[in-house]
Design a protein around this motif. Structure first.
Motif, mmCIF file in Angstrom:
data_model
loop_
_atom_site.group_PDB
_atom_site.id
_atom_site.type_symbol
_atom_site.label_atom_id
_atom_site.label_comp_id
_atom_site.label_asym_id
_atom_site.label_seq_id
_atom_site.Cartn_x
_atom_site.Cartn_y
_atom_site.Cartn_z
ATOM 1 N N SER A 137 2.845 -21.194 -15.984
ATOM 2 C CA SER A 137 3.609 -21.013 -14.747
ATOM 3 C C SER A 137 4.179 -19.602 -14.621
ATOM 4 C CB SER A 137 4.740 -22.040 -14.670
ATOM 5 O OG SER A 137 5.612 -21.921 -15.786
ATOM 6 N N ARG A 138 4.673 -19.040 -15.701
ATOM 7 C CA ARG A 138 5.245 -17.689 -15.630
ATOM 8 C C ARG A 138 4.171 -16.649 -15.321
ATOM 9 N NH1 ARG A 138 8.632 -19.879 -19.724
ATOM 10 N NH2 ARG A 138 10.844 -19.708 -19.177
ATOM 11 N N LYS A 139 3.013 -16.818 -15.925
ATOM 12 C CA LYS A 139 1.911 -15.880 -15.674
ATOM 13 C C LYS A 139 1.458 -15.968 -14.228
ATOM 14 C CE LYS A 139 -2.507 -14.365 -17.618
ATOM 15 N NZ LYS A 139 -3.550 -14.625 -18.656
ATOM 16 N N ILE A 140 1.375 -17.166 -13.707
ATOM 17 C CA ILE A 140 0.968 -17.356 -12.318
ATOM 18 C C ILE A 140 2.015 -16.778 -11.370
ATOM 19 C CG2 ILE A 140 0.542 -19.100 -10.538
ATOM 20 C CD1 ILE A 140 -0.652 -20.869 -12.776
ATOM 21 N N ALA A 185 -7.205 -17.367 -4.823
ATOM 22 C CA ALA A 185 -7.980 -16.301 -5.469
ATOM 23 C C ALA A 185 -7.137 -15.535 -6.479
ATOM 24 C CB ALA A 185 -8.539 -15.352 -4.416
ATOM 25 N N VAL A 186 -5.882 -15.245 -6.138
ATOM 26 C CA VAL A 186 -4.997 -14.519 -7.052
ATOM 27 C C VAL A 186 -4.710 -15.350 -8.302
ATOM 28 C CG1 VAL A 186 -2.612 -13.698 -7.329
ATOM 29 C CG2 VAL A 186 -3.935 -13.055 -5.311
ATOM 30 N N ILE A 187 -4.477 -16.640 -8.127
ATOM 31 C CA ILE A 187 -4.186 -17.514 -9.270
ATOM 32 C C ILE A 187 -5.412 -17.649 -10.172
ATOM 33 C CG2 ILE A 187 -3.525 -19.842 -9.971
ATOM 34 C CD1 ILE A 187 -2.022 -20.052 -7.288
ATOM 35 N N GLN A 188 -6.572 -17.833 -9.567
ATOM 36 C CA GLN A 188 -7.799 -17.989 -10.341
ATOM 37 C C GLN A 188 -8.120 -16.709 -11.121
ATOM 38 O OE1 GLN A 188 -9.354 -20.697 -10.822
ATOM 39 N NE2 GLN A 188 -11.361 -20.157 -11.632
ATOM 40 N N LYS A 189 -7.846 -15.564 -10.528
ATOM 41 C CA LYS A 189 -8.103 -14.294 -11.206
ATOM 42 C C LYS A 189 -7.135 -14.092 -12.368
ATOM 43 C CE LYS A 189 -8.476 -9.304 -10.425
ATOM 44 N NZ LYS A 189 -8.387 -8.206 -9.403
ATOM 45 N N ALA A 190 -5.883 -14.486 -12.172
ATOM 46 C CA ALA A 190 -4.875 -14.313 -13.216
ATOM 47 C C ALA A 190 -5.081 -15.268 -14.383
ATOM 48 C CB ALA A 190 -3.484 -14.514 -12.626
ATOM 49 N N CYS A 191 -5.562 -16.461 -14.088
ATOM 50 C CA CYS A 191 -5.738 -17.487 -15.124
ATOM 51 C C CYS A 191 -7.107 -18.144 -14.976
ATOM 52 C CB CYS A 191 -4.649 -18.543 -15.018
ATOM 53 S SG CYS A 191 -2.971 -17.896 -15.097
ATOM 54 N N VAL A 251 -16.322 -25.364 -12.543
ATOM 55 C CA VAL A 251 -15.207 -24.534 -12.973
ATOM 56 C C VAL A 251 -13.910 -25.210 -12.543
ATOM 57 C CG1 VAL A 251 -14.065 -22.306 -12.785
ATOM 58 C CG2 VAL A 251 -16.553 -22.414 -12.779
ATOM 59 N N ARG A 252 -13.000 -25.389 -13.489
ATOM 60 C CA ARG A 252 -11.686 -25.924 -13.144
ATOM 61 C C ARG A 252 -10.931 -24.873 -12.333
ATOM 62 N NH1 ARG A 252 -10.596 -30.431 -16.294
ATOM 63 N NH2 ARG A 252 -11.844 -30.637 -18.188
ATOM 64 N N ASN A 253 -10.350 -25.264 -11.251
ATOM 65 C CA ASN A 253 -9.638 -24.299 -10.417
ATOM 66 C C ASN A 253 -8.193 -24.179 -10.873
ATOM 67 O OD1 ASN A 253 -8.280 -22.959 -8.150
ATOM 68 N ND2 ASN A 253 -10.264 -23.227 -7.136
ATOM 69 N N SER A 254 -7.806 -22.981 -11.249
ATOM 70 C CA SER A 254 -6.456 -22.749 -11.756
ATOM 71 C C SER A 254 -5.388 -22.991 -10.712
ATOM 72 C CB SER A 254 -6.344 -21.306 -12.255
ATOM 73 O OG SER A 254 -7.346 -21.008 -13.201
ATOM 74 N N ALA A 255 -5.759 -22.987 -9.444
ATOM 75 C CA ALA A 255 -4.773 -23.116 -8.375
ATOM 76 C C ALA A 255 -4.342 -24.552 -8.118
ATOM 77 C CB ALA A 255 -5.330 -22.518 -7.086
ATOM 78 N N ALA A 256 -5.062 -25.519 -8.652
ATOM 79 C CA ALA A 256 -4.808 -26.921 -8.319
ATOM 80 C C ALA A 256 -3.367 -27.332 -8.587
ATOM 81 C CB ALA A 256 -5.776 -27.811 -9.091
ATOM 82 N N ARG A 257 -2.860 -27.034 -9.766
ATOM 83 C CA ARG A 257 -1.509 -27.464 -10.116
ATOM 84 C C ARG A 257 -0.450 -26.693 -9.338
ATOM 85 N NH1 ARG A 257 -1.662 -28.370 -16.722
ATOM 86 N NH2 ARG A 257 -3.129 -30.121 -16.707
ATOM 87 N N THR A 258 -0.720 -25.422 -9.077
ATOM 88 C CA THR A 258 0.233 -24.630 -8.301
ATOM 89 C C THR A 258 0.328 -25.160 -6.873
ATOM 90 O OG1 THR A 258 -0.131 -22.634 -9.621
ATOM 91 C CG2 THR A 258 0.744 -22.335 -7.399
#
Length: 273
Positions: free
Chosen positions: A210-213, A234-240, A253-260
């Protein structure tokens, strides 16, 4: 005030129960005046648990497309008070209530399920014999890009369940009142501090990154504010970035944005009561 048989549609134990056939009575309507997109996956289990009876009074706290409400009304000669803060769902409930089969038995209410006491306090309801709710976002909301719920579809950063979406004006006074007291995902993403964003993402999304995102969001918005869901995703997926994984023949590919996205949606709609 209430005698409650409270049912969550995601009860894991109920998944193991055998699904029977709902006995249709003479007062049912096999067709509705709108196309239902979301269908309850545990409809029969919920009905078995609630055991609706003729003369009973029930409350569907999240009407949606009316799956539970219609099934309750079709199962016996009962009454249902249907609550939803989504104006499109409320309009569907009004259409259903206007059918001869349900007239005088279905009572739609526009509002949040957390306000159920306030919504029914002036309606002389002696008690509810059962209540049902299907918590979360519906497929209809996710698949309408202009509502801003999906990280897969490009839409405005809204996520308010009581908003009709981009370019759609409220049609009822109650909608206007809800919108006036609200903030959208746009305000959260573009104006909340790094610490506030991290807390929301961790608390409501359970994301250990969460902090990184949050840092990635704050850094990106310094160049220009986020306008759309695809920009945020796109920003979340690129960061994580997430690793690929195999399911059957699909390379996914698991999408990093789902939980956010889940976390922001829960926060914006104040879903935790």
């Amino acid at each position: 005030m209430f005698s409650v048989s409270f049912v969550r549609s995601l009860n894991a134990k109920a998944c193991l129960r055998r699904v029977g056939n709902l006995q249709q009575q003479r007062w049912n309507s096999t067709e509705v005046p709108y196309t239902a997109i979301h269908k309850p996956v545990m409809l029969q289990q919920v009905l078995d648990h609630m055991a609706p009876r003729s003369g009973g009074i029930y409350c569907d706290l999240t009407f949606g497309d009316g799956g539970y409400t219609k099934a309750l009304l079709d199962s016996c000669d009962c009454k249902v008070y249907a609550i939803d803060q989504d104006p499109t769902a409320y309009e569907k409930a009004l259409q259903l209530a206007d059918l001869d089969a349900y007239r005088g038995r279905l009572f739609p209410l526009l509002g949040r399920f957390g306000q159920v006491t306030k919504l029914v306090c002036d309606l002389n309801v002696p008690k509810f014999d059962g209540m049902v709710m299907d918590i979360g976002v519906s497929s209809g909301q996710l698949e309408t890009a202009s509502r801003g719920f999906s990280y897969k579809l490009d839409g405005p950063l809204d996520m308010r369940m009581f908003s009709r979406g981009q370019g759609m004006e409220p049609k009822k006074q109650e909608e206007t009142a809800l919108l006036a007291r609200s903030i959208s995902a746009y305000e959260v993403v573009n104006f909340y501090s790094r610490e506030q964003l991290a807390d929301i993402i961790y608390q409501y999304g359970g994301d250990r990154l969460s902090r990184k995102i949050a840092t990635a969001i704050v850094t990106a918005r310094q160049k220009e504010p986020f306008q759309t869901t695809s920009e945020l995703a796109a920003v979340i997926q690129k960061a994580c970035p997430q690793p690929r994984w195999q399911r059957g023949d699909d390379d996914m590919v698991r999408n990093s944005a789902a939980r956010t996205f889940q976390a922001i949606r829960i926060y914006v709609n104040d879903e935790v009561i």
